[in-house]
Design a protein around this motif. Structure first.
Motif, PDB file in Angstrom:
ATOM      1  N   GLY A  79       0.704  -1.176   0.037  1.00 63.25           N
ATOM      2  CA  GLY A  79       0.120  -0.188   0.013  1.00 63.25           C
ATOM      3  C   GLY A  79       0.886   1.180   0.151  1.00 63.25           C
ATOM      4  O   GLY A  79       0.325   2.284   0.301  1.00 63.25           O
ATOM      5  N   THR A  80       1.880   1.270  -0.435  1.00 69.04           N
ATOM      6  CA  THR A  80       3.039   2.320  -0.355  1.00 69.04           C
ATOM      7  C   THR A  80       2.618   3.392  -1.376  1.00 69.04           C
ATOM      8  O   THR A  80       2.418   2.897  -2.563  1.00 69.04           O
ATOM      9  N   GLY A  81       2.425   4.561  -0.946  1.00 66.07           N
ATOM     10  CA  GLY A  81       1.960   5.720  -2.196  1.00 66.07           C
ATOM     11  C   GLY A  81       0.194   5.372  -2.418  1.00 66.07           C
ATOM     12  O   GLY A  81      -0.596   4.825  -1.700  1.00 66.07           O
ATOM     13  N   THR A  82      -0.120   6.297  -3.662  1.00 66.36           N
ATOM     14  CA  THR A  82      -1.552   6.277  -3.714  1.00 66.36           C
ATOM     15  C   THR A  82      -1.538   5.623  -5.269  1.00 66.36           C
ATOM     16  O   THR A  82      -0.498   5.595  -5.976  1.00 66.36           O
ATOM     17  N   LEU A  83      -2.747   5.406  -5.507  1.00 66.50           N
ATOM     18  CA  LEU A  83      -3.073   4.786  -6.941  1.00 66.50           C
ATOM     19  C   LEU A  83      -2.782   5.737  -8.000  1.00 66.50           C
ATOM     20  O   LEU A  83      -1.856   5.246  -8.950  1.00 66.50           O
ATOM     21  N   ASP A  84      -2.938   6.932  -7.908  1.00 61.61           N
ATOM     22  CA  ASP A  84      -2.672   7.996  -8.896  1.00 61.61           C
ATOM     23  C   ASP A  84      -0.988   8.201  -9.124  1.00 61.61           C
ATOM     24  O   ASP A  84      -0.591   8.379 -10.112  1.00 61.61           O
ATOM     25  N   GLU A  85      -0.520   8.025  -8.034  1.00 61.71           N
ATOM     26  CA  GLU A  85       0.948   8.137  -7.936  1.00 61.71           C
ATOM     27  C   GLU A  85       1.700   7.148  -8.481  1.00 61.71           C
ATOM     28  O   GLU A  85       2.618   7.066  -9.428  1.00 61.71           O
ATOM     29  N   VAL A  86       1.074   5.909  -8.231  1.00 66.18           N
ATOM     30  CA  VAL A  86       1.778   4.735  -9.052  1.00 66.18           C
ATOM     31  C   VAL A  86       1.306   4.604 -10.301  1.00 66.18           C
ATOM     32  O   VAL A  86       2.339   4.305 -11.169  1.00 66.18           O
ATOM     33  N   MET A  87       0.527   4.859 -10.772  1.00 63.18           N
ATOM     34  CA  MET A  87       0.237   4.897 -12.336  1.00 63.18           C
ATOM     35  C   MET A  87       0.717   5.914 -13.215  1.00 63.18           C
ATOM     36  O   MET A  87       1.177   5.850 -14.255  1.00 63.18           O
ATOM     37  N   GLU A  88       1.108   7.029 -12.434  1.00 56.36           N
ATOM     38  CA  GLU A  88       2.243   8.125 -13.167  1.00 56.36           C
ATOM     39  C   GLU A  88       3.298   7.818 -12.899  1.00 56.36           C
ATOM     40  O   GLU A  88       4.158   8.004 -14.202  1.00 56.36           O
ATOM     41  N   HIS A  89       3.950   7.170 -11.998  1.00 55.82           N
ATOM     42  CA  HIS A  89       5.240   7.054 -11.918  1.00 55.82           C
ATOM     43  C   HIS A  89       6.017   5.565 -12.077  1.00 55.82           C
ATOM     44  O   HIS A  89       7.100   5.508 -12.122  1.00 55.82           O
ATOM     45  N   GLY A  90       4.861   4.528 -11.841  1.00 57.30           N
ATOM     46  CA  GLY A  90       5.281   3.331 -11.920  1.00 57.30           C
ATOM     47  C   GLY A  90       5.354   2.522 -13.189  1.00 57.30           C
ATOM     48  O   GLY A  90       5.915   1.294 -13.279  1.00 57.30           O
ATOM     49  N   PHE A  91       5.085   3.270 -14.119  1.00 56.85           N
ATOM     50  CA  PHE A  91       4.938   2.663 -15.547  1.00 56.85           C
ATOM     51  C   PHE A  91       5.855   3.518 -16.747  1.00 56.85           C
ATOM     52  O   PHE A  91       5.767   4.632 -16.531  1.00 56.85           O
ATOM     53  N   SER A  92       6.273   2.897 -17.467  1.00 58.20           N
ATOM     54  CA  SER A  92       6.786   3.309 -18.717  1.00 58.20           C
ATOM     55  C   SER A  92       6.151   3.154 -20.086  1.00 58.20           C
ATOM     56  O   SER A  92       4.868   2.553 -19.960  1.00 58.20           O
ATOM     57  N   HIS A  93       6.344   3.542 -21.228  1.00 60.93           N
ATOM     58  CA  HIS A  93       5.832   3.365 -22.445  1.00 60.93           C
ATOM     59  C   HIS A  93       4.190   3.999 -22.620  1.00 60.93           C
ATOM     60  O   HIS A  93       3.160   3.385 -23.092  1.00 60.93           O
ATOM     61  N   GLU A  94       3.800   4.736 -21.372  1.00 59.72           N
ATOM     62  CA  GLU A  94       2.215   5.451 -21.393  1.00 59.72           C
ATOM     63  C   GLU A  94       1.528   4.384 -20.672  1.00 59.72           C
ATOM     64  O   GLU A  94       0.348   4.587 -20.851  1.00 59.72           O
ATOM     65  N   TRP A  95       2.181   3.249 -20.144  1.00 60.21           N
ATOM     66  CA  TRP A  95       1.133   2.096 -19.882  1.00 60.21           C
ATOM     67  C   TRP A  95       0.084   2.404 -18.772  1.00 60.21           C
ATOM     68  O   TRP A  95      -0.788   2.134 -18.379  1.00 60.21           O
ATOM     69  N   GLY A  96       0.785   3.595 -17.930  1.00 58.38           N
ATOM     70  CA  GLY A  96      -0.203   3.943 -16.757  1.00 58.38           C
ATOM     71  C   GLY A  96      -1.566   4.754 -17.141  1.00 58.38           C
ATOM     72  O   GLY A  96      -2.162   4.644 -16.285  1.00 58.38           O
ATOM     73  N   ALA A  97      -1.632   5.232 -18.339  1.00 57.29           N
ATOM     74  CA  ALA A  97      -2.420   5.957 -18.798  1.00 57.29           C
ATOM     75  C   ALA A  97      -4.021   5.244 -19.072  1.00 57.29           C
ATOM     76  O   ALA A  97      -4.758   5.667 -19.295  1.00 57.29           O
ATOM     77  N   PHE A  98      -3.620   3.625 -19.239  1.00 61.62           N
ATOM     78  CA  PHE A  98      -4.654   2.954 -19.686  1.00 61.62           C
ATOM     79  C   PHE A  98      -5.530   2.286 -18.505  1.00 61.62           C
ATOM     80  O   PHE A  98      -5.150   1.961 -17.721  1.00 61.62           O
ATOM     81  N   PRO A  99      -6.731   2.588 -18.655  1.00 61.00           N
ATOM     82  CA  PRO A  99      -7.839   1.835 -17.579  1.00 61.00           C
ATOM     83  C   PRO A  99      -7.705   0.657 -17.303  1.00 61.00           C
ATOM     84  O   PRO A  99      -7.722   0.230 -16.011  1.00 61.00           O
ATOM     85  N   GLY A 100      -7.491  -0.148 -18.416  1.00 63.23           N
ATOM     86  CA  GLY A 100      -7.099  -1.717 -17.841  1.00 63.23           C
ATOM     87  C   GLY A 100      -6.041  -2.023 -17.165  1.00 63.23           C
ATOM     88  O   GLY A 100      -6.162  -2.852 -16.268  1.00 63.23           O
ATOM     89  N   ASN A 101      -4.921  -1.187 -17.330  1.00 62.47           N
ATOM     90  CA  ASN A 101      -3.812  -1.300 -16.351  1.00 62.47           C
ATOM     91  C   ASN A 101      -4.231  -0.961 -14.976  1.00 62.47           C
ATOM     92  O   ASN A 101      -3.758  -1.237 -13.928  1.00 62.47           O
ATOM     93  N   ARG A 102      -4.898   0.196 -14.856  1.00 58.61           N
ATOM     94  CA  ARG A 102      -5.409   0.961 -13.604  1.00 58.61           C
ATOM     95  C   ARG A 102      -6.128  -0.236 -12.778  1.00 58.61           C
ATOM     96  O   ARG A 102      -6.003  -0.427 -11.489  1.00 58.61           O
ATOM     97  N   GLU A 103      -7.344  -0.840 -13.421  1.00 59.27           N
ATOM     98  CA  GLU A 103      -7.872  -1.694 -12.854  1.00 59.27           C
ATOM     99  C   GLU A 103      -7.017  -3.036 -12.377  1.00 59.27           C
ATOM    100  O   GLU A 103      -7.419  -3.346 -11.394  1.00 59.27           O
ATOM    101  N   LEU A 104      -5.994  -3.310 -13.195  1.00 60.23           N
ATOM    102  CA  LEU A 104      -5.331  -4.383 -12.829  1.00 60.23           C
ATOM    103  C   LEU A 104      -4.620  -4.325 -11.454  1.00 60.23           C
ATOM    104  O   LEU A 104      -4.608  -5.104 -10.484  1.00 60.23           O
TER     105      LEU A 104
END
Length: 401
Positions: A79-104
């Motif tokens: 649970g370190t960080g927030t979901l928004d922070e993770v989707m912004e900083h935890g992915f490359s290749h713009e993967w964090g912007a896709f709803p399916g990856n956020r759902e995962l």
């Protein structure tokens, strides 16, 4: 022909996948023929959820920056960080912007909330810190490796100080200059400093390997695995930058091969840790050579990460390729009936799982034609690769997400 294929088409479910395989593979890879389509990502999510819950898989790996992936892993496991922070900083290749990856990621966190640490689901990126336009500086991974060793090994054993690394690395901008991709003369990858850094990175990686028993006693398996990741990434990035400075005709082939070799090394490290589910482009996960046309280059060929990992793991590596019928928002309409996708399009199901070797046999001696895509971002499935593929996940229509 269609009747024969209908007989071997099954629901896309974990139980059906496992029936295709002699045993649970160490790496179970699901490929996609195009990036960024939420229909495919949601299908992946459902299938991976079943494989986690029913078959005991405890790592999900994606074609994303392996170092950034540590941010996602920390979130889903503790649970370190927030979901928004993770989707912004935890992915490359713009993967964090896709709803399916956020759902995962959200589901992985929920899955872990009430579980003991030993049974939690882990996340991993297995790509290098690379983009098609360039590569990251080795600073982050190299200094992280040095910091780990400094904290736990006698300073006299270290091949250099942190100040020496900082001086040799210099500013990050020359390393990340995107103009280098089309002009190797602008690369710093073969400078005197880069050559010295390659030797030091090798020495640091060797020190890590030779002091592993001590490090495991002083820290933890996770800490040592993380240091190994930094070592693989630092040495791989320095190797990649070396070939970015190469003026020879083999330059692009070497860059593509180096990237997939980095991917394969990360996949094999995950396999050592435990059974893992893998998601990336078909071209990275197939057992055959990958091919690509770039700019004015002739056809480029290199061994994919799946081919490299599969050569090491044998039956402990399994690959499911995804094929699709239409992608109309990118100009990909109903497939010609003489192509593999055309045969699949005749099936009544909107999505199904097919035993690939049996599909190859059902198609007969004369294989279907290779589909020609009007969209460069979509790669049709080559029917000649079916015998070296465990299964085909077929999706009839992929609407705009």
């Amino acid at each position: 022909m269609a009747t024969d294929i209908t007989d071997i088409a099954h629901a896309v479910e974990a139980a059906a996948v496992m029936k295709l395989l002699p045993a649970r593979p160490r790496l179970l890879a699901l490929g996609e023929p195009t990036h960024g389509e939420d229909t495919l990502l949601r299908l992946r999510n459902e299938l991976f959820r079943q494989l986690v819950e029913q078959e005991g898989y405890r790592t999900i790996a994606m074609e994303s920056d392996c170092v950034r992936g540590l941010v996602v892993d920390a979130y889903v496991t503790s649970g370190t960080g927030t979901l928004d922070e993770v989707m912004e900083h935890g992915f490359s290749h713009e993967w964090g912007a896709f709803p399916g990856n956020r759902e995962l990621v959200r589901w992985m966190r929920r899955f872990n909330e009430s579980r003991p640490a030993a049974d939690r689901l882990r996340f991993a990126g297995f790509d290098g810190p690379l983009e098609i336009t360039g590569a990251e500086s080795p600073r982050r991974s190299l200094t992280a490796l040095h910091d780990h060793l400094t904290a736990h090994v006698d300073a006299d054993l270290l091949p250099c100080t942190a100040d020496t690394l900082d001086r040799l690395l210099g500013a990050d901008e020359p390393w990340t200059n995107q103009a280098v991709m089309t002009d190797p003369s602008r690369s710093v990858g073969r400078s005197a400093e880069a050559r010295e850094l390659r030797l030091l990175a090798d020495d640091l990686a060797t020190l890590l390997a030779t002091w592993t028993p001590h490090l495991l006693a002083e820290t933890s398996t996770d800490d040592v695995d993380r240091a190994r990741l930094y070592a693989r990434t630092a040495t791989g990035l320095l190797r990649y930058h070396h070939w970015m400075a190469d003026p020879s005709p083999a330059r692009m082939t070497r860059l593509l091969a180096t990237r997939d070799a980095m991917m394969a090394d990360n996949l094999l490290a995950l396999a050592d840790r435990g059974p893992a589910l893998v998601y990336a482009h078909n071209g990275h996960l197939q057992r055959d050579k990958s091919t690509m046309r770039m700019w004015d280059h002739p056809l480029l060929e290199w061994w994919s990460a799946g081919a490299l990992a599969g050569a090491r793991l044998g039956e402990r590596y399994a690959f499911l390729a995804t094929a699709l019928g239409t992608l109309r928002h990118h100009g990909v309409d109903i497939p010609p009936p003489d192509t593999l996708e055309g045969h699949l399009y005749a099936l009544p199901e909107d999505r199904c799982l097919i035993d690939a070797p049996r599909l190859h046999s059902a198609l007969g001696d004369r294989l279907p034609a290779l589909r020609v895509s009007p969209y460069h971002g979509y790669a049709p499935l080559d029917p000649a690769r079916l015998p070296r593929t465990e299964g085909v996940v077929y999706v009839r229509d992929v609407p705009r997400g």
